[in-house]
Design a protein around this motif. Structure first.
Motif, short mmCIF file in Angstrom:
data_model
loop_
_atom_site.label_atom_id
_atom_site.label_comp_id
_atom_site.label_asym_id
_atom_site.label_seq_id
_atom_site.Cartn_x
_atom_site.Cartn_y
_atom_site.Cartn_z
N PHE A 110 0.90 -1.25 0.04
CA PHE A 110 0.06 -0.02 0.04
C PHE A 110 0.99 1.25 0.05
N ILE A 111 1.84 1.38 0.84
CA ILE A 111 2.77 2.42 1.02
C ILE A 111 3.49 2.59 -0.29
N HIS A 112 3.84 1.45 -0.92
CA HIS A 112 4.68 1.58 -2.29
C HIS A 112 3.68 2.21 -3.61
N ALA A 113 2.61 1.51 -3.58
CA ALA A 113 1.35 2.07 -4.42
C ALA A 113 1.16 3.55 -4.25
N LEU A 114 0.99 4.03 -2.66
CA LEU A 114 0.81 5.25 -2.57
C LEU A 114 1.84 6.22 -3.00
N ALA A 115 3.25 5.76 -2.94
CA ALA A 115 4.31 6.72 -3.30
C ALA A 115 4.44 6.62 -4.69
N LYS A 116 3.97 5.84 -5.70
CA LYS A 116 4.06 5.93 -7.01
C LYS A 116 2.82 6.84 -7.59
N ARG A 117 1.80 6.90 -6.79
CA ARG A 117 0.50 7.61 -6.97
C ARG A 117 1.12 9.16 -6.99
N LEU A 118 1.60 9.38 -5.48
CA LEU A 118 2.32 10.80 -5.44
C LEU A 118 3.27 11.17 -6.46
N ARG A 119 3.92 10.66 -6.96
CA ARG A 119 5.25 10.79 -7.82
C ARG A 119 4.55 10.89 -9.41
N ASP A 120 3.66 10.02 -9.52
CA ASP A 120 3.21 10.31 -11.00
C ASP A 120 2.13 11.33 -11.05
N GLN A 121 1.52 11.89 -9.99
CA GLN A 121 0.59 12.85 -10.08
C GLN A 121 0.73 14.25 -9.33
N THR A 122 2.14 14.34 -9.08
CA THR A 122 2.58 15.78 -8.73
C THR A 122 3.59 16.10 -9.58
N ASP A 123 4.21 17.55 -9.62
CA ASP A 123 5.29 18.22 -10.58
C ASP A 123 6.38 17.20 -10.42
N PRO A 124 6.86 16.76 -11.38
CA PRO A 124 7.96 15.99 -11.53
C PRO A 124 9.18 16.41 -10.71
N HIS A 125 9.20 17.86 -10.73
CA HIS A 125 10.25 18.73 -9.94
C HIS A 125 10.01 19.06 -8.61
N ASP A 126 8.83 18.59 -7.91
CA ASP A 126 8.47 18.53 -6.67
C ASP A 126 9.36 17.53 -5.87
N MET A 127 9.89 17.74 -4.54
CA MET A 127 10.67 16.92 -3.79
C MET A 127 9.65 16.32 -2.90
N ILE A 128 9.50 14.93 -3.18
CA ILE A 128 8.68 14.00 -2.16
C ILE A 128 9.55 12.90 -1.42
N ALA A 129 9.48 13.07 -0.08
CA ALA A 129 10.34 12.15 0.52
C ALA A 129 9.59 11.22 1.49
N ARG A 130 10.04 10.27 1.96
CA ARG A 130 9.40 9.26 2.89
C ARG A 130 10.09 9.25 4.02
N LEU A 131 9.57 9.81 5.08
CA LEU A 131 10.19 9.67 6.51
C LEU A 131 10.47 8.64 7.06
N GLY A 132 9.74 7.39 6.63
CA GLY A 132 9.44 6.13 7.41
C GLY A 132 8.13 6.00 7.69
N GLY A 133 7.90 4.56 7.97
CA GLY A 133 6.83 4.25 8.46
C GLY A 133 5.60 4.74 7.38
N ASP A 134 4.58 5.56 7.96
CA ASP A 134 3.55 6.20 6.94
C ASP A 134 3.59 7.51 7.15
N GLU A 135 4.75 8.22 7.11
CA GLU A 135 5.02 9.83 6.95
C GLU A 135 5.69 10.08 5.56
N PHE A 136 5.08 11.14 5.06
CA PHE A 136 5.52 11.50 3.87
C PHE A 136 5.73 13.17 4.02
N VAL A 137 6.54 13.63 3.13
CA VAL A 137 6.78 15.17 3.06
C VAL A 137 6.89 15.45 1.50
N ILE A 138 6.01 16.67 1.40
CA ILE A 138 5.94 17.27 -0.31
C ILE A 138 6.52 18.65 0.05
N VAL A 139 7.52 18.81 -0.93
CA VAL A 139 8.15 20.25 -1.04
C VAL A 139 7.74 20.67 -2.39
#
Length: 617
Positions: A235-264
């Motif tokens: 689920f986490i992997h699928a969610l990460a792919k969705r975020l990457r595919d549907q945000t600006d490719p230049h956005d910084m998307i990071a996983r901090l561990g567990g169920d926490e993500f940060v988008i800049v």
């Protein structure tokens, strides 16, 4: 790199010495090359090779076996491209000429001279080989006829080997760097890469504001419990792919561990714009994911913070976003919170408390106030409740709501709770030694951490013995949600307290009806009606019905019943009418320091003139 350009006409020692020196100089130059300067350094080496061998053009190309293509890395002199991108930068083997076609499989140098199909160009191509696999080639070419001696071929073979080693080293370093900056599960950036990116974005002169979206999935544990941790990872992997595919490719998307993500977001955003983006992300995350035939989804809480380049540090922005997401989760989850001045004030206090609370416990900066519990019919004081306070050096007297939650979150709750029990029992023993509070009960709140501690009962027993108190004179109060949360552990602790004679009351009763069915199994002696229901008595029929049912329940189980938070005369009169006679609250008395409460204990009762009034609004 400076080498002689006097090329001999034969394979004599003089030429070999010069060639050996050339190879040594190239090795020395390439030794310290890193990825960032590889191309520029390579171009310098190719310039030297062109002059040394007296050729027209030198190039270095790498082989991409996945694309089945040859990729230009550097050349001397650089060609003037007539189009962009230059079609010669990437040449696919299936449509390549004989030299490039050879490079896909060739592991031995290739030499060609003019004549026949070769045309008017001479060249020497030396393959880059890693193991037994070609990874590119180094090419010398000259218009017209140019013979290449065996010594020159050997030297080019050695130089190509140096470039092959450089390529392998750079690729290994890049793999290590990628691993160091990316999350294993999702391939997203990790905390280290996020911090480096934000440091750059928040430097003075960079465009701003810089928005940060802190994303925390709600109740991922429930999904793991239902489908297993493997499904949770999927689920986490699928969610990460969705975020990457549907945000600006230049956005910084990071996983901090567990169920926490940060988008800049890459582009500057105001707080209002970032909040809109957060809402889009919230809806995006909430869409279902198919896992093993099951369609699952999780809601998400998002905290938004905005930093100004040159003014806000990375630490501050991330802390603010973290505080905001905590506020969103505290509000029930599945929502968005923007960091505001109000949150800044609240969490500045929280950070202060977290930093200094342990020191306060260890250095007796805490104190207890005591609130009397009275009989609403007579005003007689029946018990006192010990309530902890913190005399903060700069913020004044802090109430428990300010620091108890922090104590539980930072593992100070157990130490704090032990201090409260001992301090309250010591004060109680002093009063009794002075002839006061002989028939009263001391009520002490117990934290969830204490209740599940294996040595809790023995700790209480030691304190009672130290101050010569009977267990029956002490009543420990536990909140209802703790009872529901860990019934089996609670039952063991309560049974141990019963054996040493200590009374137990369920505090805040009425907020978690799931515990009603367990009352028979719990050795408790009293219920305390949650103040939320008492505040509105006389004005809210629903609260009246709830309190009435709790009164009936207490009578059915032969339990004492105490109403908390009595602040209005109509609430007090209503409680008496319902048959609930024990109460505490500001209408009767605020919590008082030991000296002040001692004055009331000497009298033994409080005046209750309001009960005689007929017209109570």
């Amino acid at each position: 790199m400076t080498v002689s350009t006097d090329v001999g006409d034969d394979d004599g020692p003089t030429q070999r010495e010069r060639l050996d020196l050339l190879v040594t100089d190239v090795a020395t130059t390439l030794m310290g090359v890193v990825a960032s300067d590889m191309v520029s350094t390579t171009e310098g080496v190719l310039d030297d090779l062109r002059h040394f061998f007296g050729v027209d053009h030198v190039s270095l190309r790498h082989t991409d076996h996945h694309l089945r293509a040859s990729v230009l890395i550097a050349e001397s002199p650089p060609r003037s491209a007539t189009s962009h991108p230059d079609p010669s930068d990437i040449i696919y083997f299936e449509s390549a000429g004989p030299v490039v076609e050879w490079a896909e499989q060739g592991v031995e140098p290739r030499v060609e001279r003019p004549g026949g199909e070769a045309g008017g160009v001479s060249f020497l191509a030396a393959p880059l080989v890693s193991g037994d696999r070609p990874t590119g080639f180094l090419n010398l070419s000259k218009s017209g006829d140019r013979a290449f001696s065996n010594a020159e071929v050997d030297a080019m073979r050695a130089i190509a080997a140096l470039f092959a080693q450089l390529k392998a080293r750079i690729e290994a370093e890049e793999r290590l760097l990628y691993t160091a900056q990316h999350d294993d599960l999702t391939g997203l950036s990790n905390r280290r890469a996020l911090l480096e990116y934000m440091e750059q974005r928040l430097q003075a002169g960079q465009p701003g504001p810089v928005a940060t979206l802190f994303i925390d999935l709600d109740r991922l544990k429930a999904l793991n419990d239902f489908l297993g941790h493997t499904a949770g990872d999927q689920f986490i992997h699928a969610l990460a792919k969705r975020l990457r595919d549907q945000t600006d490719p230049h956005d910084m998307i990071a996983r901090l561990g567990g169920d926490e993500f940060v988008i800049v977001p890459a582009k500057p955003m105001t707080a209002a714009e970032a909040e809109k983006e957060a809402e889009r992300v919230r809806q995006l995350v909430g869409e279902r994911v198919v896992l093993g035939g099951e369609k699952v989804s999780r809601s998400v809480s998002i905290g938004v913070a905005v930093g100004t380049p040159g003014q806000t540090s990375v630490t501050d922005v991330l802390r603010q976003a973290d505080h905001a997401v905590l506020a969103a989760k505290t509000a029930g989850g599945n929502g968005i919170a923007v960091f505001t001045d109000e949150l800044r004030t609240m969490y500045a206090l929280r950070d202060d408390v977290e930093l200094h609370l342990r020191h306060a416990v260890e250095n007796n900066a805490l104190l207890l106030h005591y609130q009397p519990e009275v009989d609403l019919r007579t005003g007689k004081i029946l018990a006192v409740e010990a309530l902890v306070r913190w005399q903060h050096p700069t913020r004044g007297l802090l109430l428990p709501g300010t620091f108890i939650e922090v104590a539980e979150a930072t593992n100070v709750a157990g130490e704090l709770g032990r201090w409260v029990i001992r301090e309250a029992c010591q004060q109680f023993a002093q009063w009794r030694a002075q002839g006061m509070a002989l028939d009263l009960v001391m009520r002490i709140n117990v934290s969830p951490v204490q209740l599940v501690s294996l040595d809790f009962v023995s700790t209480v027993a030691k304190v009672l013995m130290e101050f010569g108190l009977a267990g029956s004179s002490i009543c420990l109060e536990i909140t209802e949600h703790v009872v529901v949360q860990d019934l089996s552990r609670t039952r063991i602790t309560l049974e141990g307290l019963r054996r040493i004679g200590v009374q137990v009351a369920i505090d805040d009763f009425g907020t978690g009806y799931s515990s009603l069915s367990h009352l028979k199994a719990l050795t408790v002696g009293a219920l305390k009606v949650d103040q939320g229901f008492v505040h509105r008595l006389g004005h809210d029929t629903d609260d009246l019905a709830i309190v009435k049912s709790i009164v009936g329940l207490a009578k059915s189980f032969d339990l004492d019943l105490v109403a908390e938070g009595v602040e209005t005369e109509i609430a007090a009169r209503t409680l008496v009418d319902l048959g609930c006679y024990r109460a505490q609250g500001f209408l009767l008395s605020r919590p008082l320091p030991p000296v002040e409460i001692a004055k009331l204990l000497k009298v033994g009762s409080l005046p209750l003139n309001f009960l005689d009034r007929r017209n109570v609004s």
